[in-house]
Design a protein around this motif. Structure first.
Motif, PDB file in Angstrom:
ATOM      1  N   ALA A  33      23.732  33.441 149.069  1.00  0.00           N
ATOM      2  CA  ALA A  33      23.406  34.863 148.911  1.00  0.00           C
ATOM      3  C   ALA A  33      21.979  35.030 148.390  1.00  0.00           C
ATOM      4  O   ALA A  33      21.236  35.911 148.850  1.00  0.00           O
ATOM      5  CB  ALA A  33      24.405  35.533 147.978  1.00  0.00           C
ATOM      6  N   ALA A  34      21.579  34.180 147.456  1.00  0.00           N
ATOM      7  CA  ALA A  34      20.204  34.240 146.919  1.00  0.00           C
ATOM      8  C   ALA A  34      19.189  33.903 148.001  1.00  0.00           C
ATOM      9  O   ALA A  34      18.135  34.534 148.093  1.00  0.00           O
ATOM     10  CB  ALA A  34      20.075  33.292 145.725  1.00  0.00           C
ATOM     11  N   ALA A  35      19.507  32.904 148.829  1.00  0.00           N
ATOM     12  CA  ALA A  35      18.599  32.532 149.921  1.00  0.00           C
ATOM     13  C   ALA A  35      18.487  33.670 150.925  1.00  0.00           C
ATOM     14  O   ALA A  35      17.390  33.980 151.410  1.00  0.00           O
ATOM     15  CB  ALA A  35      19.092  31.264 150.608  1.00  0.00           C
ATOM     16  N   LEU A  36      19.601  34.313 151.234  1.00  0.00           N
ATOM     17  CA  LEU A  36      19.593  35.457 152.150  1.00  0.00           C
ATOM     18  C   LEU A  36      18.769  36.601 151.573  1.00  0.00           C
ATOM     19  O   LEU A  36      17.988  37.235 152.281  1.00  0.00           O
ATOM     20  CB  LEU A  36      21.020  35.910 152.445  1.00  0.00           C
ATOM     21  N   LYS A  37      18.919  36.842 150.279  1.00  0.00           N
ATOM     22  CA  LYS A  37      18.138  37.894 149.621  1.00  0.00           C
ATOM     23  C   LYS A  37      16.643  37.607 149.721  1.00  0.00           C
ATOM     24  O   LYS A  37      15.854  38.500 150.016  1.00  0.00           O
ATOM     25  CB  LYS A  37      18.574  37.994 148.156  1.00  0.00           C
ATOM     26  N   ARG A  38      16.248  36.349 149.463  1.00  0.00           N
ATOM     27  CA  ARG A  38      14.829  35.980 149.569  1.00  0.00           C
ATOM     28  C   ARG A  38      14.326  36.170 150.994  1.00  0.00           C
ATOM     29  O   ARG A  38      13.227  36.672 151.231  1.00  0.00           O
ATOM     30  CB  ARG A  38      14.618  34.541 149.121  1.00  0.00           C
ATOM     31  N   LEU A  39      15.132  35.765 151.971  1.00  0.00           N
ATOM     32  CA  LEU A  39      14.757  35.907 153.376  1.00  0.00           C
ATOM     33  C   LEU A  39      14.575  37.377 153.745  1.00  0.00           C
ATOM     34  O   LEU A  39      13.579  37.748 154.381  1.00  0.00           O
ATOM     35  CB  LEU A  39      15.819  35.265 154.276  1.00  0.00           C
ATOM     36  N   LEU A  40      15.515  38.214 153.336  1.00  0.00           N
ATOM     37  CA  LEU A  40      15.412  39.643 153.637  1.00  0.00           C
ATOM     38  C   LEU A  40      14.195  40.268 152.968  1.00  0.00           C
ATOM     39  O   LEU A  40      13.505  41.089 153.567  1.00  0.00           O
ATOM     40  CB  LEU A  40      16.691  40.366 153.213  1.00  0.00           C
ATOM     41  N   ARG A  41      13.933  39.874 151.734  1.00  0.00           N
ATOM     42  CA  ARG A  41      12.757  40.388 151.035  1.00  0.00           C
ATOM     43  C   ARG A  41      11.475  40.011 151.762  1.00  0.00           C
ATOM     44  O   ARG A  41      10.562  40.824 151.920  1.00  0.00           O
ATOM     45  CB  ARG A  41      12.741  39.816 149.620  1.00  0.00           C
TER      46      ARG A  41
END
Length: 174
Positions: free
Chosen positions: A152-160
């Motif tokens: 989830a943290a990796a996805l958040k970084r990617l989306l950001r």
């Protein structure tokens, strides 16, 4: 044999319960500090400043009784919200419940900051609070170390990152 089979069958349920509890704690923690700061800002008003000073002077058991206030204030609101849901006004009822939850958390967060010193004078409360804090930290550490959280943290970084790129492109076009 039966005990180990039962343990094996209950393991996924324990994991799910642990995950749900951890997510609930994350949600509470996410709102606790900002809501407490907002309530502290309101506490600067002259009338509320006097109320907060009186709350800070409460004896330990008076402070403990005050912790019930948010629950007592919000319970009738939640009952009315459930009545609204029962009458077919589900969106309004759920909105009222969510608003009551946020308001209750804000009030509880501010009250706890004000009365924590008095509460910590109660030996049993101090022990329970210390245990609760250690348990909560361990549960949150477990959550943060989980594959689900890391993904989830990796996805958040990617989306950001993608949103920043889109913003730059949009700014160049404008």
């Amino acid at each position: 044999m039966l005990r180990s089979l039962l343990r094996l069958l209950l393991q996924p349920l324990r994991w799910l319960a642990r995950l749900l509890l951890a997510l609930l704690l994350v949600f509470e923690e996410w709102g606790w500090e900002p809501l407490q700061r907002a309530m502290a800002w309101l506490g600067r008003l002259p009338v509320l400043r006097q109320v907060e000073a009186a709350i800070r002077r409460l004896p330990p058991y008076g402070a403990l009784a005050l912790l019930l206030l948010p629950t007592l204030l919000i319970l009738p609101v939640k009952i009315i919200a459930l009545w609204m849901i029962g009458k077919g006004r589900a969106l309004l009822g759920v909105s009222v419940i969510l608003l009551a939850k946020v308001a209750g958390t804000a009030l509880l967060a501010r009250l706890f900051v004000l009365i924590q010193p008095a509460l910590m004078q109660l030996g049993w409360f101090a022990r329970l609070y210390t245990r609760w804090s250690a348990w909560k930290l361990a549960l949150l550490a477990w959550l943060h170390a989980s594959l689900l959280w890391r993904q989830a943290a990796a996805l958040k970084r990617l989306l950001r990152c993608r949103l920043k790129r889109l913003k730059r492109r949009f700014m160049r076009m404008a």
